[in-house]
Write a protein that holds these residues in place. Structure first.
Motif, PDB file in Angstrom:
ATOM      1  N   GLU A   1      38.268  89.920  -2.957  1.00 53.25           N
ATOM      2  CA  GLU A   1      38.807  91.185  -2.468  1.00 53.25           C
ATOM      3  C   GLU A   1      37.934  91.683  -1.327  1.00 53.25           C
ATOM      4  OE1 GLU A   1      39.856  94.164  -5.360  1.00 53.25           O
ATOM      5  OE2 GLU A   1      40.015  92.665  -6.947  1.00 53.25           O
ATOM      6  N   PRO A   2      38.020  91.068  -0.163  1.00 52.04           N
ATOM      7  CA  PRO A   2      37.147  91.453   0.957  1.00 52.04           C
ATOM      8  C   PRO A   2      37.521  92.832   1.510  1.00 52.04           C
ATOM      9  CG  PRO A   2      38.794  89.882   1.692  1.00 52.04           C
ATOM     10  CD  PRO A   2      38.930  89.976   0.198  1.00 52.04           C
ATOM     11  N   PRO A   3      36.551  93.549   2.029  1.00 54.98           N
ATOM     12  CA  PRO A   3      36.847  94.860   2.632  1.00 54.98           C
ATOM     13  C   PRO A   3      37.619  94.685   3.934  1.00 54.98           C
ATOM     14  CG  PRO A   3      34.566  94.236   3.046  1.00 54.98           C
ATOM     15  CD  PRO A   3      35.125  93.201   2.112  1.00 54.98           C
ATOM     16  N   GLY A   4      38.302  95.740   4.337  1.00 54.80           N
ATOM     17  CA  GLY A   4      38.946  95.736   5.645  1.00 54.80           C
ATOM     18  C   GLY A   4      37.891  95.764   6.749  1.00 54.80           C
ATOM     19  N   LEU A   5      38.297  95.466   7.960  1.00 59.88           N
ATOM     20  CA  LEU A   5      37.334  95.381   9.060  1.00 59.88           C
ATOM     21  C   LEU A   5      36.662  96.722   9.345  1.00 59.88           C
ATOM     22  CD1 LEU A   5      39.056  92.974  11.642  1.00 59.88           C
ATOM     23  CD2 LEU A   5      37.156  92.495  10.085  1.00 59.88           C
ATOM     24  N   GLU A   6      37.433  97.806   9.310  1.00 59.22           N
ATOM     25  CA  GLU A   6      36.847  99.135   9.547  1.00 59.22           C
ATOM     26  C   GLU A   6      35.801  99.449   8.483  1.00 59.22           C
ATOM     27  OE1 GLU A   6      37.024 101.337  11.833  1.00 59.22           O
ATOM     28  OE2 GLU A   6      38.921 101.189  12.940  1.00 59.22           O
ATOM     29  N   GLU A   7      36.144  99.174   7.225  1.00 59.46           N
ATOM     30  CA  GLU A   7      35.215  99.422   6.128  1.00 59.46           C
ATOM     31  C   GLU A   7      33.979  98.545   6.253  1.00 59.46           C
ATOM     32  OE1 GLU A   7      35.007  99.061   1.223  1.00 59.46           O
ATOM     33  OE2 GLU A   7      36.928  98.771   2.274  1.00 59.46           O
ATOM     34  N   LEU A   8      34.189  97.296   6.627  1.00 57.02           N
ATOM     35  CA  LEU A   8      33.069  96.362   6.793  1.00 57.02           C
ATOM     36  C   LEU A   8      32.135  96.829   7.906  1.00 57.02           C
ATOM     37  CD1 LEU A   8      31.797  93.637   5.955  1.00 57.02           C
ATOM     38  CD2 LEU A   8      33.266  92.548   7.678  1.00 57.02           C
ATOM     39  N   ALA A   9      32.708  97.273   9.009  1.00 59.86           N
ATOM     40  CA  ALA A   9      31.895  97.771  10.119  1.00 59.86           C
ATOM     41  C   ALA A   9      31.070  98.978   9.681  1.00 59.86           C
ATOM     42  CB  ALA A   9      32.793  98.124  11.307  1.00 59.86           C
ATOM     43  N   ASP A  10      31.690  99.879   8.917  1.00 59.36           N
ATOM     44  CA  ASP A  10      30.974 101.058   8.424  1.00 59.36           C
ATOM     45  C   ASP A  10      29.835 100.659   7.482  1.00 59.36           C
ATOM     46  OD1 ASP A  10      32.624 102.720   9.849  1.00 59.36           O
ATOM     47  OD2 ASP A  10      33.948 103.186   8.158  1.00 59.36           O
ATOM     48  N   GLN A  11      30.085  99.664   6.635  1.00 56.48           N
ATOM     49  CA  GLN A  11      29.075  99.252   5.662  1.00 56.48           C
ATOM     50  C   GLN A  11      27.808  98.714   6.326  1.00 56.48           C
ATOM     51  OE1 GLN A  11      30.280  96.740   2.353  1.00 56.48           O
ATOM     52  NE2 GLN A  11      32.306  97.684   2.291  1.00 56.48           N
ATOM     53  N   VAL A  12      27.971  98.029   7.438  1.00 54.75           N
ATOM     54  CA  VAL A  12      26.793  97.431   8.095  1.00 54.75           C
ATOM     55  C   VAL A  12      26.274  98.282   9.252  1.00 54.75           C
ATOM     56  CG1 VAL A  12      27.439  95.099   7.411  1.00 54.75           C
ATOM     57  CG2 VAL A  12      28.188  95.964   9.638  1.00 54.75           C
ATOM     58  N   GLY A  13      26.975  99.375   9.569  1.00 61.04           N
ATOM     59  CA  GLY A  13      26.505 100.288  10.601  1.00 61.04           C
ATOM     60  C   GLY A  13      26.688  99.773  12.015  1.00 61.04           C
ATOM     61  N   ILE A  14      27.898  99.291  12.304  1.00 54.95           N
ATOM     62  CA  ILE A  14      28.176  98.745  13.627  1.00 54.95           C
ATOM     63  C   ILE A  14      29.600  99.145  14.001  1.00 54.95           C
ATOM     64  CG2 ILE A  14      29.146  96.514  12.872  1.00 54.95           C
ATOM     65  CD1 ILE A  14      27.483  95.149  15.005  1.00 54.95           C
ATOM     66  N   SER A  15      29.904  99.206  15.284  1.00 55.05           N
ATOM     67  CA  SER A  15      31.261  99.564  15.689  1.00 55.05           C
ATOM     68  C   SER A  15      32.210  98.407  15.396  1.00 55.05           C
ATOM     69  CB  SER A  15      31.312  99.890  17.190  1.00 55.05           C
ATOM     70  OG  SER A  15      31.137  98.719  17.959  1.00 55.05           O
ATOM     71  N   LEU A  16      33.480  98.727  15.215  1.00 58.93           N
ATOM     72  CA  LEU A  16      34.478  97.696  14.936  1.00 58.93           C
ATOM     73  C   LEU A  16      34.549  96.683  16.072  1.00 58.93           C
ATOM     74  CD1 LEU A  16      36.797  96.558  13.231  1.00 58.93           C
ATOM     75  CD2 LEU A  16      38.325  98.193  14.370  1.00 58.93           C
ATOM     76  N   LYS A  17      34.522  97.162  17.297  1.00 54.45           N
ATOM     77  CA  LYS A  17      34.606  96.273  18.455  1.00 54.45           C
ATOM     78  C   LYS A  17      33.423  95.311  18.482  1.00 54.45           C
ATOM     79  CE  LYS A  17      34.792  96.264  23.519  1.00 54.45           C
ATOM     80  NZ  LYS A  17      34.797  97.105  24.748  1.00 54.45           N
ATOM     81  N   ARG A  18      32.232  95.840  18.241  1.00 52.61           N
ATOM     82  CA  ARG A  18      31.033  94.994  18.279  1.00 52.61           C
ATOM     83  C   ARG A  18      31.015  94.008  17.104  1.00 52.61           C
ATOM     84  NH1 ARG A  18      26.585  95.168  21.364  1.00 52.61           N
ATOM     85  NH2 ARG A  18      27.195  97.159  22.272  1.00 52.61           N
ATOM     86  N   LEU A  19      31.538  94.453  15.958  1.00 54.44           N
ATOM     87  CA  LEU A  19      31.625  93.544  14.810  1.00 54.44           C
ATOM     88  C   LEU A  19      32.533  92.360  15.137  1.00 54.44           C
ATOM     89  CD1 LEU A  19      31.282  92.778  11.784  1.00 54.44           C
ATOM     90  CD2 LEU A  19      33.297  94.209  11.337  1.00 54.44           C
ATOM     91  N   LYS A  20      33.717  92.653  15.659  1.00 54.45           N
ATOM     92  CA  LYS A  20      34.679  91.579  15.941  1.00 54.45           C
ATOM     93  C   LYS A  20      34.174  90.652  17.035  1.00 54.45           C
ATOM     94  CE  LYS A  20      38.861  93.336  16.445  1.00 54.45           C
ATOM     95  NZ  LYS A  20      39.985  94.313  16.585  1.00 54.45           N
ATOM     96  N   MET A  21      33.621  91.228  18.087  1.00 57.33           N
ATOM     97  CA  MET A  21      33.122  90.429  19.200  1.00 57.33           C
ATOM     98  C   MET A  21      31.889  89.624  18.789  1.00 57.33           C
ATOM     99  SD  MET A  21      32.149  91.767  23.022  1.00 57.33           S
ATOM    100  CE  MET A  21      30.940  92.931  22.403  1.00 57.33           C
ATOM    101  N   GLY A  22      30.965  90.289  18.089  1.00 58.62           N
ATOM    102  CA  GLY A  22      29.728  89.620  17.700  1.00 58.62           C
ATOM    103  C   GLY A  22      29.944  88.535  16.661  1.00 58.62           C
TER     104      GLY A  22
END
Length: 290
Positions: free
Chosen positions: A199-220
C-alpha cells in the motif's frame, strides 16, 4: 576501406565499432537519445566528434577514452575517423548502466541538483587491461551466431575494467555520486515505497514525508534510479515476487497478496507483463530444473 558496425547487445545497449583502414577520412552520424550515456575508446589513430553543426569539436586520441552525458540535450554521434584509425563506442541507458552497480541501484545516485543542467565529460588514458579487451573486439575468429554473445561479454569486461580504478576503491564506483540532502531524501522516499509496497503512499504524501517538493521528487527519482517512482516500484515488486516463488514457501495467491494485489488475476497479469510468463508456469519451469 573505412567501415563501421553496430551491434545491439540489448535494448538501449549498443556497441559501435569503427575500423577505417583506408587513406581517407570516414564519417559516421547517428542520433542518440538524451537518456543514453556514451563511452568512446580510441584504439589507434585519431578521431573527432563534431557538435552544434560543426561549431565545436572534441578530439579522440589513440589510447584515450571519452565519457559523455548530457541530461538536458541530445548528443548525436557525429564522428570523423582519420585514416588508419580504429574506435569502439558504447551507448547505454542510465537505467541499465546503474543496474550494473547494484541490483536496485540503492547507492548509485546519478545526478545531484547541481548537475541537472550540466553535461558530463571525462577523458582518461586507456589502461593496458582495457587495451587488451579493445584489441580482442577487432581480432577474433567467431561464427556469426555467437558474435553478439562474444561482444556482450567483452563490453561488460571493458566497463568493469573502466570503473575498477585504484583511486576509487574507497568511494562508490558510479561517476555521478554526490551525497547531498536531496539525494538522501530521495533514497528515503525509495525506502518508504519499498517498505510499504503493498500500500504505497501517493506521490504528494511521499514528497511531504521526506520533506521535498513533488517536482523535485519526481525529477530526482528518475535521475537517481532511472525510472519513475511507481515504475521502479513495479519492477521491484515483480522481482520480489519472483524471489518469494523461488523460495517455495508461498503459493501464487499468497505472493500476490504480499506485494499488494487483492486478486490473483491482477498479480498474474502484472507478473506476465514483467516476465512474459505466468507465475504458475514460472514455478513449473523452476521445478523442472530441480
Amino acid at each position: 576501406m573505412g567501415s563501421h558496425e553496430e551491434i545491439k547487445i540489448e535494448d538501449d545497449f549498443i556497441v559501435l565499432r569503427f575500423q577505417n583502414d583506408s587513406d581517407e577520412t570516414s564519417h559516421y552520424e547517428r542520433e542518440v537519445g538524451v537518456d543514453l550515456i556514451q563511452f568512446h575508446f580510441g584504439i589507434k589513430g585519431r578521431a573527432k566528434f563534431i557538435f552544434n553543426q560543426g561549431r565545436y569539436a572534441l578530439d579522440l586520441r589513440e589510447e584515450v577514452s571519452l565519457f559523455l552525458y548530457n541530461p538536458q540535450k541530445e548528443l548525436p554521434v557525429h564522428l570523423e575517423i582519420a585514416p588508419h584509425s580504429w574506435v569502439v563506442s558504447v551507448l547505454i541507458s542510465i537505467k541499465k548502466f546503474h543496474g550494473f552497480f547494484s541490483e536496485q541501484a540503492d547507492h548509485i545516485p546519478f545526478l545531484s541538483s547541481d548537475n541537472i543542467d550540466k553535461k558530463y565529460y571525462k577523458d582518461e588514458k586507456i589502461n593496458p587491461s582495457m587495451a587488451v579487451v579493445l584489441s580482442q573486439m577487432f581480432h577474433f575468429n567467431l561464427h556469426q551466431s555467437i558474435k553478439k554473445l562474444y561482444f556482450k561479454g567483452k563490453v561488460y569486461e571493458l566497463l568493469s575494467l573502466y570503473f575498477n580504478r585504484a583511486e576509487d576503491t574507497n568511494t562508490e564506483s558510479c561517476p555521478f555520486l554526490v551525497d547531498e540532502d536531496n539525494v538522501i531524501k530521495i533514497r528515503k522516499a525509495k525506502d518508504i515505497v519499498i517498505a510499504n509496497m503493498a500500500e504505497p503512499p501517493g506521490l504528494e504524501e511521499l514528497a511531504d514525508q521526506v520533506g521535498i517538493s513533488l517536482k523535485r521528487l519526481k525529477m530526482g527519482f528518475k535521475q537517481i534510479y532511472g525510472d519513475s517512482v511507481y515504475s521502479f516500484l513495479f519492477d521491484y515488486k515483480m522481482d520480489y515476487a519472483r524471489k518469494l516463488l523461488d523460495s517455495g514457501s508461498y503459493n501464487v495467491n499468497e505472493v500476490g497478496l504480499k506485494i499488494g494485489y487483492s486478486t490473483a488475476s491482477h498479480f498474474i497479469s502484472a507478473f506476465k507483463k514483467k516476465f512474459g510468463t505466468t507465475p504458475k508456469k514460472y514455478l513449473m519451469s523452476m521445478n523442472e530444473k530441480v
